[in-house]
Design a protein around this motif. Structure first.
Motif, PDB file in Angstrom:
ATOM      1  N   LEU A  60      13.220 -12.690   5.200  1.00 28.33           N
ATOM      2  CA  LEU A  60      12.221 -11.701   5.582  1.00 28.33           C
ATOM      3  C   LEU A  60      11.958 -11.736   7.087  1.00 28.33           C
ATOM      4  O   LEU A  60      11.900 -10.683   7.729  1.00 28.33           O
ATOM      5  CB  LEU A  60      10.931 -11.951   4.801  1.00 28.33           C
ATOM      6  N   MET A  61      11.854 -12.920   7.654  1.00 25.47           N
ATOM      7  CA  MET A  61      11.634 -13.042   9.103  1.00 25.47           C
ATOM      8  C   MET A  61      12.821 -12.469   9.883  1.00 25.47           C
ATOM      9  O   MET A  61      12.631 -11.776  10.882  1.00 25.47           O
ATOM     10  CB  MET A  61      11.429 -14.504   9.502  1.00 25.47           C
ATOM     11  N   SER A  62      14.027 -12.739   9.418  1.00 22.45           N
ATOM     12  CA  SER A  62      15.195 -12.216  10.140  1.00 22.45           C
ATOM     13  C   SER A  62      15.257 -10.689  10.047  1.00 22.45           C
ATOM     14  O   SER A  62      15.632 -10.026  11.011  1.00 22.45           O
ATOM     15  CB  SER A  62      16.486 -12.847   9.618  1.00 22.45           C
ATOM     16  N   LEU A  63      14.870 -10.128   8.889  1.00 27.06           N
ATOM     17  CA  LEU A  63      14.849  -8.665   8.764  1.00 27.06           C
ATOM     18  C   LEU A  63      13.803  -8.046   9.682  1.00 27.06           C
ATOM     19  O   LEU A  63      14.042  -7.010  10.297  1.00 27.06           O
ATOM     20  CB  LEU A  63      14.583  -8.260   7.310  1.00 27.06           C
ATOM     21  N   PHE A  64      12.621  -8.673   9.750  1.00 26.84           N
ATOM     22  CA  PHE A  64      11.584  -8.181  10.661  1.00 26.84           C
ATOM     23  C   PHE A  64      12.078  -8.216  12.101  1.00 26.84           C
ATOM     24  O   PHE A  64      11.901  -7.249  12.854  1.00 26.84           O
ATOM     25  CB  PHE A  64      10.310  -9.031  10.550  1.00 26.84           C
ATOM     26  N   LYS A  65      12.695  -9.324  12.491  1.00 24.88           N
ATOM     27  CA  LYS A  65      13.183  -9.447  13.868  1.00 24.88           C
ATOM     28  C   LYS A  65      14.270  -8.414  14.158  1.00 24.88           C
ATOM     29  O   LYS A  65      14.267  -7.791  15.218  1.00 24.88           O
ATOM     30  CB  LYS A  65      13.710 -10.857  14.114  1.00 24.88           C
ATOM     31  N   LYS A  66      15.179  -8.242  13.217  1.00 24.80           N
ATOM     32  CA  LYS A  66      16.262  -7.267  13.400  1.00 24.80           C
ATOM     33  C   LYS A  66      15.700  -5.872  13.624  1.00 24.80           C
ATOM     34  O   LYS A  66      16.151  -5.144  14.505  1.00 24.80           O
ATOM     35  CB  LYS A  66      17.165  -7.288  12.163  1.00 24.80           C
ATOM     36  N   ARG A  67      14.703  -5.503  12.844  1.00 26.11           N
ATOM     37  CA  ARG A  67      14.083  -4.185  12.993  1.00 26.11           C
ATOM     38  C   ARG A  67      13.318  -4.084  14.318  1.00 26.11           C
ATOM     39  O   ARG A  67      13.415  -3.092  15.023  1.00 26.11           O
ATOM     40  CB  ARG A  67      13.131  -3.936  11.813  1.00 26.11           C
ATOM     41  N   ASN A  68      12.598  -5.125  14.674  1.00 23.68           N
ATOM     42  CA  ASN A  68      11.787  -5.081  15.891  1.00 23.68           C
ATOM     43  C   ASN A  68      12.634  -5.075  17.160  1.00 23.68           C
ATOM     44  O   ASN A  68      12.217  -4.528  18.179  1.00 23.68           O
ATOM     45  CB  ASN A  68      10.798  -6.249  15.918  1.00 23.68           C
ATOM     46  N   TYR A  69      13.819  -5.661  17.106  1.00 24.95           N
ATOM     47  CA  TYR A  69      14.687  -5.638  18.292  1.00 24.95           C
ATOM     48  C   TYR A  69      15.187  -4.233  18.599  1.00 24.95           C
ATOM     49  O   TYR A  69      15.543  -3.930  19.734  1.00 24.95           O
ATOM     50  CB  TYR A  69      15.881  -6.579  18.114  1.00 24.95           C
ATOM     51  N   LYS A  70      15.211  -3.375  17.598  1.00 28.42           N
ATOM     52  CA  LYS A  70      15.700  -2.005  17.808  1.00 28.42           C
ATOM     53  C   LYS A  70      14.694  -1.135  18.559  1.00 28.42           C
ATOM     54  O   LYS A  70      15.041  -0.064  19.025  1.00 28.42           O
ATOM     55  CB  LYS A  70      16.044  -1.373  16.459  1.00 28.42           C
ATOM     56  N   ILE A  71      13.477  -1.618  18.698  1.00 24.30           N
ATOM     57  CA  ILE A  71      12.454  -0.853  19.407  1.00 24.30           C
ATOM     58  C   ILE A  71      12.784  -0.772  20.894  1.00 24.30           C
ATOM     59  O   ILE A  71      12.396   0.176  21.572  1.00 24.30           O
ATOM     60  CB  ILE A  71      11.053  -1.459  19.175  1.00 24.30           C
ATOM     61  N   VAL A  72      13.533  -1.727  21.402  1.00 24.71           N
ATOM     62  CA  VAL A  72      13.944  -1.678  22.811  1.00 24.71           C
ATOM     63  C   VAL A  72      14.778  -0.412  23.052  1.00 24.71           C
ATOM     64  O   VAL A  72      14.596   0.273  24.063  1.00 24.71           O
ATOM     65  CB  VAL A  72      14.737  -2.954  23.186  1.00 24.71           C
ATOM     66  N   SER A  73      15.639  -0.089  22.109  1.00 27.52           N
ATOM     67  CA  SER A  73      16.434   1.139  22.228  1.00 27.52           C
ATOM     68  C   SER A  73      15.532   2.370  22.215  1.00 27.52           C
ATOM     69  O   SER A  73      15.751   3.322  22.964  1.00 27.52           O
ATOM     70  CB  SER A  73      17.437   1.241  21.081  1.00 27.52           C
ATOM     71  N   LEU A  74      14.531   2.337  21.359  1.00 24.80           N
ATOM     72  CA  LEU A  74      13.576   3.451  21.304  1.00 24.80           C
ATOM     73  C   LEU A  74      12.826   3.577  22.625  1.00 24.80           C
ATOM     74  O   LEU A  74      12.587   4.683  23.108  1.00 24.80           O
ATOM     75  CB  LEU A  74      12.595   3.239  20.147  1.00 24.80           C
ATOM     76  N   TYR A  75      12.482   2.447  23.196  1.00 26.71           N
ATOM     77  CA  TYR A  75      11.782   2.443  24.486  1.00 26.71           C
ATOM     78  C   TYR A  75      12.592   3.193  25.549  1.00 26.71           C
ATOM     79  O   TYR A  75      12.072   4.060  26.245  1.00 26.71           O
ATOM     80  CB  TYR A  75      11.518   0.998  24.918  1.00 26.71           C
ATOM     81  N   TYR A  76      13.871   2.869  25.655  1.00 24.82           N
ATOM     82  CA  TYR A  76      14.713   3.506  26.672  1.00 24.82           C
ATOM     83  C   TYR A  76      15.074   4.946  26.309  1.00 24.82           C
ATOM     84  O   TYR A  76      15.224   5.781  27.193  1.00 24.82           O
ATOM     85  CB  TYR A  76      15.970   2.676  26.926  1.00 24.82           C
ATOM     86  N   ALA A  77      15.164   5.236  25.017  1.00 22.67           N
ATOM     87  CA  ALA A  77      15.501   6.607  24.604  1.00 22.67           C
ATOM     88  C   ALA A  77      14.346   7.576  24.866  1.00 22.67           C
ATOM     89  O   ALA A  77      14.565   8.770  25.074  1.00 22.67           O
ATOM     90  CB  ALA A  77      15.871   6.639  23.127  1.00 22.67           C
ATOM     91  N   THR A  78      13.125   7.073  24.879  1.00 19.72           N
ATOM     92  CA  THR A  78      11.950   7.934  25.067  1.00 19.72           C
ATOM     93  C   THR A  78      11.433   7.915  26.497  1.00 19.72           C
ATOM     94  O   THR A  78      10.466   8.616  26.810  1.00 19.72           O
ATOM     95  CB  THR A  78      10.812   7.508  24.122  1.00 19.72           C
ATOM     96  N   ASP A  79      12.040   7.156  27.364  1.00 20.77           N
ATOM     97  CA  ASP A  79      11.541   6.962  28.727  1.00 20.77           C
ATOM     98  C   ASP A  79      11.362   8.273  29.493  1.00 20.77           C
ATOM     99  O   ASP A  79      10.354   8.478  30.163  1.00 20.77           O
ATOM    100  CB  ASP A  79      12.499   6.033  29.485  1.00 20.77           C
ATOM    101  N   ASP A  80      12.297   9.183  29.393  1.00 19.50           N
ATOM    102  CA  ASP A  80      12.238  10.436  30.159  1.00 19.50           C
ATOM    103  C   ASP A  80      11.376  11.511  29.487  1.00 19.50           C
ATOM    104  O   ASP A  80      11.117  12.551  30.095  1.00 19.50           O
ATOM    105  CB  ASP A  80      13.647  10.995  30.370  1.00 19.50           C
ATOM    106  N   PHE A  81      10.922  11.279  28.283  1.00 18.19           N
ATOM    107  CA  PHE A  81      10.251  12.335  27.523  1.00 18.19           C
ATOM    108  C   PHE A  81       8.742  12.139  27.366  1.00 18.19           C
ATOM    109  O   PHE A  81       8.028  13.103  27.141  1.00 18.19           O
ATOM    110  CB  PHE A  81      10.877  12.464  26.128  1.00 18.19           C
ATOM    111  N   LEU A  82       8.263  10.909  27.459  1.00 19.37           N
ATOM    112  CA  LEU A  82       6.828  10.654  27.269  1.00 19.37           C
ATOM    113  C   LEU A  82       6.146  10.477  28.617  1.00 19.37           C
ATOM    114  O   LEU A  82       6.597   9.687  29.446  1.00 19.37           O
ATOM    115  CB  LEU A  82       6.616   9.411  26.399  1.00 19.37           C
ATOM    116  N   SER A  83       5.047  11.184  28.817  1.00 21.95           N
ATOM    117  CA  SER A  83       4.375  11.130  30.117  1.00 21.95           C
ATOM    118  C   SER A  83       3.678   9.780  30.338  1.00 21.95           C
ATOM    119  O   SER A  83       3.686   9.260  31.438  1.00 21.95           O
ATOM    120  CB  SER A  83       3.375  12.276  30.251  1.00 21.95           C
ATOM    121  N   LYS A  84       3.066   9.230  29.325  1.00 24.93           N
ATOM    122  CA  LYS A  84       2.404   7.926  29.450  1.00 24.93           C
ATOM    123  C   LYS A  84       3.199   6.886  28.674  1.00 24.93           C
ATOM    124  O   LYS A  84       2.680   6.189  27.800  1.00 24.93           O
ATOM    125  CB  LYS A  84       0.973   8.019  28.937  1.00 24.93           C
ATOM    126  N   HIS A  85       4.443   6.795  29.046  1.00 31.58           N
ATOM    127  CA  HIS A  85       5.411   5.969  28.329  1.00 31.58           C
ATOM    128  C   HIS A  85       4.969   4.516  28.223  1.00 31.58           C
ATOM    129  O   HIS A  85       4.989   3.924  27.139  1.00 31.58           O
ATOM    130  CB  HIS A  85       6.773   6.086  29.035  1.00 31.58           C
TER     131      HIS A  85
END
Length: 172
Positions: A45-70
């Motif tokens: 369960l911990m490894s699944l949580f970590k695996k999912r949470n590491y993907k948020i970094v990709s979301l961070y960079y994918a939304t960088d140009d689109f959100l005003s208060k990123h």
């Protein structure tokens, strides 16, 4: 102890006591094996949580140009990741860790709600791919988490019974 007709009761009593101790020993072994299985499930369960949470970094960079208060949108997530990092020691408490992951899950949902308000972002393939990937991971995590909660409930029940046996043995 002798009863009528020269029948000895003592050997039967010893056999009954041995059988009771064997039953208790097997049950305690079952509870220990149950706990070991639960520990393995916690690791998964911990490894699944970590695996999912590491993907948020990709979301961070994918939304960088689109959100005003990123940075403000991701600020709470970053704080929770810092808390998660501090809890990542050898002596972490699984309940605290799961609580932090639940808060991270809620924060991820909040981030997606903000992202879904941006029409341009919703049309980008990179964002949609990341979103579907994270949502699929989240679904997998919460299925495992529901299974974990069910197993934990059963373990707590059997653990109470085993504690009763242990106390009963020492009181004799």
């Amino acid at each position: 102890i002798i009863i009528s007709n020269n029948v000895f009761v003592m050997p039967y009593l010893i056999i009954i006591i041995i059988i009771i101790f064997l039953i208790i020993w097997f049950y305690l072994s079952f509870v220990i094996a149950f706990r070991l299985k639960l520990n393995k499930l916690e690791e998964i369960l911990m490894s699944l949580f970590k695996k999912r949470n590491y993907k948020i970094v990709s979301l961070y960079y994918a939304t960088d140009d689109f959100l005003s208060k990123h940075n403000e949108v991701f600020a709470e997530y970053v704080e929770l990741k810092e808390k998660d990092f501090k809890e990542s020691s050898l002596n972490y408490n699984i309940e605290n860790k799961l609580s932090t992951y639940k808060m991270l899950h809620n924060e991820i949902n909040f981030i997606f709600k903000i992202c879904e308000l941006n029409e341009k972002l919703k049309l980008t393939p990179k964002y949609n791919y990341i979103k579907h990937d994270i949502l699929a991971e989240s679904d997998n995590v919460w299925k495992k988490y529901a299974f974990y909660k069910e197993i934990m409930r059963k373990y707590k029940f059997h653990n109470k019974i085993s504690k009763f046996f242990i106390v009963w043995l020492f009181l004799r």
